[in-house]
Scaffold this motif. Structure first.
Motif, mmCIF file in Angstrom:
data_model
loop_
_atom_site.group_PDB
_atom_site.id
_atom_site.type_symbol
_atom_site.label_atom_id
_atom_site.label_comp_id
_atom_site.label_asym_id
_atom_site.label_seq_id
_atom_site.Cartn_x
_atom_site.Cartn_y
_atom_site.Cartn_z
ATOM 1 N N GLN A 196 56.138 80.293 27.222
ATOM 2 C CA GLN A 196 56.048 78.870 26.915
ATOM 3 C C GLN A 196 55.097 78.235 27.916
ATOM 4 O O GLN A 196 55.285 78.330 29.129
ATOM 5 C CB GLN A 196 57.420 78.202 26.983
ATOM 6 N N ALA B 6 55.501 78.762 22.507
ATOM 7 C CA ALA B 6 55.743 77.321 22.498
ATOM 8 C C ALA B 6 54.929 76.672 23.598
ATOM 9 O O ALA B 6 54.440 77.337 24.519
ATOM 10 C CB ALA B 6 57.229 77.002 22.696
ATOM 11 N N MET C 162 57.513 71.479 22.619
ATOM 12 C CA MET C 162 58.769 70.940 23.133
ATOM 13 C C MET C 162 58.532 69.577 23.767
ATOM 14 O O MET C 162 57.695 69.422 24.650
ATOM 15 C CB MET C 162 59.380 71.890 24.170
ATOM 16 N N GLY D 128 59.807 70.102 18.938
ATOM 17 C CA GLY D 128 61.119 70.484 19.433
ATOM 18 C C GLY D 128 61.713 69.361 20.276
ATOM 19 O O GLY D 128 61.102 68.918 21.249
ATOM 20 N N GLU E 251 64.205 68.276 22.852
ATOM 21 C CA GLU E 251 65.134 68.713 23.896
ATOM 22 C C GLU E 251 65.692 67.492 24.615
ATOM 23 O O GLU E 251 64.933 66.659 25.118
ATOM 24 C CB GLU E 251 64.445 69.639 24.900
ATOM 25 N N TYR F 156 65.353 71.496 20.092
ATOM 26 C CA TYR F 156 65.063 72.547 21.049
ATOM 27 C C TYR F 156 66.308 72.620 21.927
ATOM 28 O O TYR F 156 66.519 71.765 22.785
ATOM 29 C CB TYR F 156 63.808 72.208 21.872
ATOM 30 N N CYS G 114 64.783 74.972 16.426
ATOM 31 C CA CYS G 114 63.505 75.690 16.394
ATOM 32 C C CYS G 114 63.429 76.766 17.472
ATOM 33 O O CYS G 114 62.774 77.800 17.277
ATOM 34 C CB CYS G 114 62.332 74.725 16.532
ATOM 35 N N GLN G 115 64.090 76.516 18.608
ATOM 36 C CA GLN G 115 63.958 77.447 19.728
ATOM 37 C C GLN G 115 65.032 77.126 20.778
ATOM 38 O O GLN G 115 65.684 76.086 20.711
ATOM 39 C CB GLN G 115 62.562 77.339 20.337
#
Length: 265
Positions: free
Chosen positions: A43, A79, A116, A153, A155, A178, A205-206
């Motif tokens: 990432q 990412a 993200m 994403g 978070e 995320y 997504c992750q």
């Protein structure tokens, strides 16, 4: 034996790491370090550091260097990470929206697929009014991300229920959660495995995998997390955002990787 037979471990879960965990935020050599740690994904930090303010990954030469190092080391840039959003908040700063637009294009050029966006500290979503503002921003940004083939994403420190409502309100395949299992367990007191099953693969997504100290020695029940990922059929990436208790970055990442690989075996 019967208990083991009921478990559904996600054999296809792919493991990566944040470049900052390797001590190389925004640096192409992080690809080689990820490979040395036994990881297949990276990432990439694209936004802000203490020494370089701005979207320094806008530089085409730096993008090309990342792509070349990823190819050379057989590492997927899985990412990107816009840490500029720690200082310019999407909930109240128009410049933050401009940064996300630019970051979408950077993510597309790096062929990463997931950007993200972070909501912590002063930029955390603290009430329903701020959540409405953020939701509106993502409704405007999602079509641009979708056109670029990028997923935004989200978070944050919201509950699984609030995340689900936000995802459903934005209603775009280019906007998903995320999910950070360490933040869930240690900062909001949420059971990550239960939340993962509630959200489902269609809303996530992750992942970030982390805990206080080494994985497996803190609050996060990683066997239960992996079972939950298997139950929802998740087949994407989980990036390590781990600490280095010994002070040896690469060695501690390798220790955490070995722990996760044993759980998956």
């Amino acid at each position: 034996g019967a208990a083991a037979a009921t478990r559904s471990r996600p054999a296809a879960l792919k493991l990566g790491v944040m470049d900052g965990v390797l001590g190389a935020p925004g640096r192409p050599d992080a690809c080689e370090l990820a490979k040395q740690a036994g990881l297949a994904g990276l990432q990439v930090t694209i936004g802000y550091t203490s020494t370089r303010f701005g979207l320094y990954l806008s530089d085409p030469e730096l993008q090309a260097a990342f792509l070349e190092q990823a190819r050379k080391n057989h590492v997927t840039l899985d990412a990107t990470y816009l840490d500029l959003l720690h200082v310019k908040c999407l909930k109240d700063d128009p410049k933050a929206r401009d940064a996300v637009v630019k970051a979408i294009d950077i993510t597309r050029r790096l062929k990463s697929g997931i950007l993200m966006t972070v909501f912590f500290g002063k930029c955390a979503v603290l009430n329903s009014q701020e959540l409405d503002t953020v939701t509106g921003a993502f409704k405007e940004l999602a079509p641009q991300a979708e056109k670029a083939g990028v997923v935004l994403g989200f978070e944050n420190l919201l509950s699984a229920e609030d995340n689900a409502r936000t995802i459903d309100r934005v209603a775009s395949k280019a906007f998903k959660v995320y999910y950070d299992v360490g933040n869930a367990a240690n900062m909001i007191g949420e059971d990550p495995a239960k939340a993962i099953r509630f959200l489902g693969a269609e809303r996530i997504c992750q992942f970030h995998f982390k805990d206080k100290g080494y994985l497996g020695e803190g609050k996060v029940d990683f066997p239960a997390v992996l079972d939950a990922l298997g139950a929802i059929g998740f087949r994407g990436w989980a990036n390590l955002e781990t600490e280095a208790p010994s002070g040896k970055l690469l060695a501690d990442v390798q220790r955490n990787v070995e722990y996760l690989q044993k759980l998956q075996a």
